[in-house]
Write an enzyme that holds these catalytic residues in place. Structure first.
Site, PDB file in Angstrom:
ATOM      1  N   GLY A  61      40.666   0.997 -37.598  1.00 32.54           N
ATOM      2  CA  GLY A  61      39.593   1.575 -36.797  1.00 32.54           C
ATOM      3  C   GLY A  61      40.113   2.178 -35.514  1.00 32.54           C
TER       4      GLY A  61
ATOM      5  N   THR B 291      33.752  -6.738 -33.845  1.00 34.80           N
ATOM      6  CA  THR B 291      34.359  -6.798 -32.506  1.00 34.80           C
ATOM      7  C   THR B 291      34.017  -8.112 -31.790  1.00 34.80           C
ATOM      8  OG1 THR B 291      32.432  -5.628 -31.660  1.00 34.80           O
ATOM      9  CG2 THR B 291      34.374  -4.303 -32.182  1.00 34.80           C
TER      10      THR B 291
ATOM     11  N   ASN C 208      26.144  -4.769 -42.403  1.00 34.01           N
ATOM     12  CA  ASN C 208      26.591  -5.099 -41.050  1.00 34.01           C
ATOM     13  C   ASN C 208      25.686  -6.183 -40.461  1.00 34.01           C
ATOM     14  OD1 ASN C 208      27.615  -5.270 -38.526  1.00 34.01           O
ATOM     15  ND2 ASN C 208      27.263  -3.125 -37.965  1.00 34.01           N
TER      16      ASN C 208
ATOM     17  N   ILE D 121      28.057   1.031 -28.419  1.00 35.03           N
ATOM     18  CA  ILE D 121      27.380   2.227 -28.942  1.00 35.03           C
ATOM     19  C   ILE D 121      25.904   1.906 -29.210  1.00 35.03           C
ATOM     20  CG2 ILE D 121      27.431   4.023 -30.733  1.00 35.03           C
ATOM     21  CD1 ILE D 121      29.996   3.848 -28.955  1.00 35.03           C
ATOM     22  N   GLY D 122      25.646   0.730 -29.738  1.00 35.04           N
ATOM     23  CA  GLY D 122      24.256   0.355 -30.023  1.00 35.04           C
ATOM     24  C   GLY D 122      23.737   0.951 -31.324  1.00 35.04           C
ATOM     25  N   LEU D 123      24.658   1.141 -32.279  1.00 32.23           N
ATOM     26  CA  LEU D 123      24.281   1.623 -33.621  1.00 32.23           C
ATOM     27  C   LEU D 123      23.489   2.927 -33.576  1.00 32.23           C
ATOM     28  CD1 LEU D 123      23.352  -1.667 -35.538  1.00 32.23           C
ATOM     29  CD2 LEU D 123      25.564  -0.536 -35.346  1.00 32.23           C
TER      30      LEU D 123
ATOM     31  N   GLY E 192      42.111  -4.713 -35.293  1.00 30.61           N
ATOM     32  CA  GLY E 192      43.325  -4.438 -34.535  1.00 30.61           C
ATOM     33  C   GLY E 192      44.542  -4.016 -35.320  1.00 30.61           C
TER      34      GLY E 192
ATOM     35  N   SER F 177      34.339   0.871 -40.194  1.00 32.44           N
ATOM     36  CA  SER F 177      33.026   1.519 -40.246  1.00 32.44           C
ATOM     37  C   SER F 177      32.816   2.455 -39.048  1.00 32.44           C
ATOM     38  CB  SER F 177      31.928   0.444 -40.249  1.00 32.44           C
ATOM     39  OG  SER F 177      30.670   1.039 -40.007  1.00 32.44           O
TER      40      SER F 177
ATOM     41  N   CYS G 269      26.878  -6.652 -35.601  1.00 35.64           N
ATOM     42  CA  CYS G 269      27.027  -5.784 -34.428  1.00 35.64           C
ATOM     43  C   CYS G 269      26.636  -6.570 -33.179  1.00 35.64           C
ATOM     44  CB  CYS G 269      26.165  -4.538 -34.551  1.00 35.64           C
ATOM     45  SG  CYS G 269      26.262  -3.527 -33.058  1.00 35.64           S
TER      46      CYS G 269
HETATM   47  C1  SIN Z   1      27.929  -0.247 -32.234  1.00 33.34           C
HETATM   48  O1  SIN Z   1      27.366   0.721 -32.762  1.00 33.34           O
HETATM   49  O2  SIN Z   1      27.498  -0.749 -31.195  1.00 33.34           O
HETATM   50  C2  SIN Z   1      29.160  -0.830 -32.843  1.00 33.34           C
HETATM   51  C3  SIN Z   1      28.992  -1.170 -34.261  1.00 33.34           C
HETATM   52  C4  SIN Z   1      29.249  -2.609 -34.574  1.00 33.34           C
HETATM   53  O3  SIN Z   1      29.851  -3.330 -33.769  1.00 33.34           O
HETATM   54  O4  SIN Z   1      28.874  -3.075 -35.659  1.00 33.34           O
END
Ligand code: SIN
Length: 319
Positions: free
Chosen positions: A273, A201, A135, A74-76, A252, A24, A138
């Site tokens: 990814g 992750t 999702n 990133i924090g979406l 991975g 994603s 995250c």
């Molecule tokens: C993020 O945007 O922080 C990562 C996306 C995710 O881990 O689902």
């Protein structure tokens, strides 16, 4: 099966040319895939999480490399579902139509059951997506609050509510940050998910000890890349034991050998990814290697899927 059909696979009712999907948000929202990947090599493009309202994302720095991995926070970040539908969906629709005909999987985020429902309803209405990945996992949002995917009850509430809003394939993206995946996978299955994405992750921390600060602006981040592959592999196997749903592995994979490992542990498809950041043509390279491997070993994806044989207690030395 050999030749151009060798990579065909199914994720529930969804038939794909290839088991290789993007992770994603790791390949952009536009037609970039067609510049780097050969037709038939990419099973589906999985889009970055979209949320009801725009999100600015987390403070920088948002990325730090680690041995064999990448920690992200990133924090979406995204422009919200209205802008997504107005500006991005038309591009994705072009991509999913012939001659390109690349299936696109949307990814829905939210901070409450109502927000997830709003997302799935909105995405469903666009009729642009072959499936919707929810999702639930995250690790970088809600000010450090635990993601939905860490609780079987929370997963059930979200998936059950989303299920009633769409007939499209609904994938639950689960978290590796749990002690036991089985009960959570079962909760998603009972609530009506069509497939599980296993997983997201791993929560991590990198410290700048001289400054006595975390390196990432938000503190923690999510670890991806080859470093987490054995963890993701273990979770795919755990999920395979717990449910009958198709599993999309995510964690991975970087080579055709990795893909075969995930398939043998029980995955029907594998997301690529972090490794793709180094080589945007990686999915086509893996696809070529995968066709060669299947031919060389005289096997196919369907019979290989979940064929892992667990050692008996005697074989593991515990006699
Ligand atoms: C993020 O945007 O922080 C990562 C996306 C995710 O881990 O689902």
């Amino acid at each position: 099966m050999s030749g151009p059909q060798a990579l065909r696979c199914r994720i529930g009712s969804l038939e794909l040319d290839s088991p290789l999907l993007t992770g994603s948000g790791t390949f952009g929202h536009d037609g970039l895939v067609t510049r780097f990947l050969q037709p038939g090599d990419l099973g589906a493009l999985v889009i970055k999480t979209v949320t009801p309202a725009p999100r600015g994302g987390n403070p920088p720095p948002r990325l730090v490399e680690t041995p064999a991995g990448l920690l992200n926070s990133i924090g979406l970040e995204n422009r919200g579902v209205d802008a997504f539908i107005a500006e991005t969906v038309p591009l994705l629709r072009e991509l999913s139509k012939p001659p390109r005909a690349i299936p696109v999987v949307a990814n829905a985020g939210g901070e409450s059951v109502d927000e997830y429902v709003h997302m799935v309803r909105s995405l469903d209405r666009t009729e642009a997506f072959a499936a919707i990945e929810v999702n639930l996992s995250c690790p970088n949002v809600q000010g450090g609050a635990l993601p939905f995917a860490t609780s079987a009850e929370a997963v059930a509430r979200v998936i059950e509510a989303c299920r009633s809003c769409t007939e499209r394939p609904l994938w639950a993206k689960l978290s590796p940050n749990v002690a036991r995946l089985g009960p959570i996978a079962q909760a998603a299955e009972r609530a009506g998910a069509d497939a599980l994405t296993v997983a997201n992750t791993l929560l991590g921390l990198v410290v700048d000890w001289r400054r006595r600060r975390p390196v990432l602006g938000a503190g923690f981040g999510g670890l991806s890349g080859p470093a987490i592959r054995p963890v993701a592999m273990r979770m795919v196997w755990e999920a395979r034991q717990a449910v009958d749903l198709p599993i999309v592995a995510s964690g991975g994979a970087a080579t055709a050998e990795d893909v075969m490992e995930f398939v043998t542990a029980g995955a029907s498809a594998v997301q690529i990814g972090t490794a793709g950041f180094q080589r945007p043509d990686l999915i086509s390279r893996i696809a070529a290697d995968l066709r060669a491997l299947l031919k060389q070993e005289g096997t196919d994806l369907e019979s290989q899927c979940g064929s892992l044989q667990w050692p008996s207690p005697a074989a593991s030395g515990k006699v």
